[in-house]
Design an enzyme around this catalytic site. Structure first.
Site, mmCIF file in Angstrom:
data_model
loop_
_atom_site.group_PDB
_atom_site.id
_atom_site.type_symbol
_atom_site.label_atom_id
_atom_site.label_comp_id
_atom_site.label_asym_id
_atom_site.label_seq_id
_atom_site.Cartn_x
_atom_site.Cartn_y
_atom_site.Cartn_z
ATOM 1 N N THR A 272 -7.245 0.020 6.262
ATOM 2 C CA THR A 272 -6.317 -0.863 5.547
ATOM 3 C C THR A 272 -6.900 -2.262 5.415
ATOM 4 O O THR A 272 -6.872 -2.867 4.331
ATOM 5 C CB THR A 272 -4.964 -0.927 6.284
ATOM 6 O OG1 THR A 272 -4.366 0.368 6.271
ATOM 7 C CG2 THR A 272 -4.023 -1.911 5.610
ATOM 8 N N LYS B 2 0.831 -1.205 0.000
ATOM 9 C CA LYS B 2 0.000 0.000 0.000
ATOM 10 C C LYS B 2 0.861 1.250 0.000
ATOM 11 O O LYS B 2 1.996 1.264 0.469
ATOM 12 C CB LYS B 2 -0.922 0.021 1.229
ATOM 13 C CG LYS B 2 -0.214 0.197 2.559
ATOM 14 C CD LYS B 2 -1.178 0.143 3.723
ATOM 15 C CE LYS B 2 -0.422 0.263 5.061
ATOM 16 N NZ LYS B 2 -1.296 0.091 6.214
ATOM 17 N N ARG C 249 0.468 5.316 1.233
ATOM 18 C CA ARG C 249 -0.369 6.219 2.021
ATOM 19 C C ARG C 249 -0.224 7.655 1.542
ATOM 20 O O ARG C 249 0.869 8.105 1.192
ATOM 21 C CB ARG C 249 0.019 6.169 3.509
ATOM 22 C CG ARG C 249 -0.390 4.905 4.232
ATOM 23 C CD ARG C 249 -0.204 5.104 5.725
ATOM 24 N NE ARG C 249 -0.469 3.908 6.492
ATOM 25 C CZ ARG C 249 -1.674 3.535 6.911
ATOM 26 N NH1 ARG C 249 -2.728 4.266 6.595
ATOM 27 N NH2 ARG C 249 -1.830 2.437 7.628
#
Length: 314
Positions: free
Chosen positions: A229, A195, A197
């Protein structure tokens, strides 16, 4: 000469009262009598209503928000030291500010190191905690740290589900070591959700590294805060063809709209422990207790036994 065992007394902070009662019951004794006096402006003062002179005193308090929980624990430690306790052990099921474990940008505090300094300055002789966000936080302390592992609680439950095609997943790159350690108990494959951010608690993008087709996925994390998340990872995993997706998180911080996010997500269930009390129940959240594990650890510390034996999973 045979080992001498000091009298053990367990005391609860107001932030972990229910868990403390269960730990005391598992240990086989009542909680000690401590009172938190409050002034009209919100100031408070803990007071032990029984003698603790020469005793091994275990003070049980998670340091989740509000910061009053941390301050209450510090003042209980100070009061125990001034009351001539023999040995003071802070039992902190959830160690707050653990996400602030390094200086990752200019001009920021390292909150977990500051908390370690405060606890030692207050007078602790030992720390007992569970699943620190970063294991190296143990090095912030110059006193012994018993770092308990919640795997011993989660693994039997996951095994009881009888998932046919189990694959373990990490919701981010930083948690890959934790996921691999968990996967060893099942000889399972690991996939990783990568991921990016925008800022804290806000995800810009996410991709899956690994194949989840026809797999029963279990996401592993230590903290569930906003649940953003986990929800995003669960949705993406199901889109990629997984049969089911669950999440295991030790500490249910669950701030903001976390409960709504979990209930609207693709997660079959979120499995957590009672290191932090839930604000309210949810049909998708299952709570497993840590009380017996902490009670055994307390007993082993008092009797000079091994803590490492508590990490064995049958």
């Amino acid at each position: 000469m045979p080992l001498q065992f000091n009298t053990v007394k367990l005391f609860a902070g107001s932030g972990s009262l229910d868990l403390s009662k269960h730990i005391a019951a598992s240990y086989g004794q009542e909680l000690g009598d401590v009172v938190l006096s409050r002034f009209s402006d919100g100031e408070f003062q803990p007071h032990f209503n029984e003698s603790i002179r020469g005793c091994d005193v275990f003070l049980i308090q998670s340091t989740h928000q509000p910061t009053d929980n941390l301050m209450e624990l510090l003042m209980m430690i100070d009061a125990a030291r001034r009351a001539s306790a023999h040995y003071i052990i802070a039992v902190i099921p959830y160690f707050g500010l653990a996400r602030q474990d390094r200086k990752d940008k200019p001009r920021v505090a390292i909150g977990s190191k500051l908390v370690a300094n405060l606890l030692v300055a207050a007078g602790i002789n030992r720390i007992m905690t569970m699943d620190l966000h970063a294991a190296q936080i143990q090095a912030f302390f110059d006193v012994p740290v018993d770092h308990l592992d919640a795997s011993i609680i989660f693994v039997p439950y996951i095994k009881s589900l009888g998932l046919g095609n189990l694959t373990i997943a990490s919701p981010d790159m930083g948690g890959s070591y934790r996921a691999r350690s968990f996967a060893k108990f099942f000889n399972a494959e690991v996939v990783i959700c990568d991921k990016r951010r925008k800022r804290a608690n806000e995800i810009e993008s996410m991709t899956i590294i690994g194949d989840v087709t026809d797999q029963d996925i279990v996401l592993i994390d230590d903290i569930c805060d906003t649940a953003g998340t986990l929800a995003k990872a669960a949705g993406l995993i199901m889109e990629r063809g997984a049969r089911s997706v669950r999440a295991v998180c030790t500490h249910p911080v669950l701030s903001g709209k976390a409960y709504e996010t979990i209930e609207a997500s693709a997660l079959t269930e979120l499995i957590v422990t009672d290191t932090i009390p839930l604000k309210h129940s949810s049909p998708k959240i299952r709570v497993l207790t840590t009380a017996e594990l902490f009670a055994k650890a307390i007993s082993n510390v008092n009797e000079h036994g091994s803590i490492s034996q508590l990490f064995r999973v049958d």
